[in-house]
Design a protein around this motif. Structure first.
Motif: not given
Lengths: 217, 217
Positions: A167-190
């Motif tokens: 899951m972290v590997e998949v979510l990493l694909r969104l990190k540079d797009l800023g798409m995780l920024d609205d989900y603080p718990n997912l950002s810290t999870y990654v």
């Protein structure tokens, strides 16, 4: 027997850890299993020699003794089953960790990859901005559901598992797009995943392919 | 302990076996495990009670004793691990069968689902025909590669396995479109899967939900 995996000779992401060999490297690092890497070019990937290992002409593959595997999910699961550290001992917890591997690959990743494909193939089309909004809406729906499930837990289901790795590997694909920024718990999870020493070793090793610098530490 | 799975109260496909409960039903029939089915409406799927079983509010789920699972791939694998008939005994063959499960779900299915989403959401858009050609080209690339791998074998890797079950289920999504017609070995592969008694029982049971007729035989 030291396994051999394949990876891109020139990774499209320039070593940001998004190529699918990263998942396998990370799994091998988590369980302390040394491995060899054979780099393949885009043309080699489509040749019969590589197709014999991977029918769809992609990376990664995994070879260990008489066994050849393809599909990053299957390879990570194989590693997780044969070593300690990536799957819980309790049978039910183990089944749920595997369910999260499938969820990462089948529920979370497809809309994310769809968005990536659109940016490659449709950027110059008149409809691009309109479709991009639709695609990002689909991703946000999934992120919202995942964020609700995670809550304030460190990992998806108890201790860190192969399900979190995927899951972290998949979510990493969104990190540079800023798409995780609205989900603080997912950002810290990654970030929690990226902070793992095994992740760092795997990341440095795949980056070194691109930079030509050997990883240190 | 008789497991309980969930399925659509009203399947979008009208009972053609494309909903993902069909994979789980087929697996349970292959191993001879009776099961209960709880039907859920589209609104119930998004309610907290169902979300507690499936964080993404979909079907199928699987409940057996203390265990709740989601993701059809994970459920089929769980069933395959606990009964005989869906995974080979030999460790390497077993790992390869699981690799084909992941290949069906991660390499074959995403472009097929992309095409389906386009037909739902973009049919009235000016770009629809142009995109459809691109999407079908992606699917055909995968079908060609799979057809080359299969050759004149009955199944993907030795005897019938959970890998074939999942691949047949994914390819079935293309059958009514005629997209398998150019690949005779894939057409007969899918027909071989559909001819299995366990498939027929599962198909009849899921169709009965839609028609209200109890399956016979």
């Amino acid at each position: 027997m030291t396994p051999t995996i394949t990876a891109f000779e020139r990774s499209p992401d320039g070593g940001k850890g998004l190529a699918r060999d990263m998942r396998v490297r990370w799994a091998l690092e988590e369980v302390g299993q040394p491995y060899n890497v054979r780099l393949v070019s885009f043309s080699e990937m489509k040749q019969p020699a590589h197709r014999a290992l991977h029918p769809f002409g992609q990376i990664p593959t995994y070879e260990s003794g008489d066994l050849t595997l393809f599909e990053s999910g299957a390879i990570v699961l194989h590693i997780a089953e044969r070593h300690t550290g990536l799957l819980p001992d309790d049978a039910n917890s183990r089944a749920r960790a595997i369910a999260w591997m499938f969820a990462a690959l089948n529920t979370m990743e497809p809309p994310i990859v769809d968005r990536e494909i659109a940016t490659y193939l449709e950027r110059d089309e008149a409809w691009y901005e309109q479709r991009l909004r639709v695609l990002e809406g689909r991703i946000r729906n999934r992120l919202g559901e995942l964020s609700s499930h995670l809550g304030d837990a460190d990992w998806l289901d108890g201790a860190f598992s192969a399900g979190d790795l995927m899951m972290v590997e998949v979510l990493l694909r969104l990190k540079d797009l800023g798409m995780l920024d609205d989900y603080p718990n997912l950002s810290t999870y990654v970030a929690r995943g990226e902070a793992r020493p095994a992740f760092k070793r795997a990341f440095a090793a795949q980056l070194a392919v691109f930079t030509g610098k050997q990883p240190t530490g």
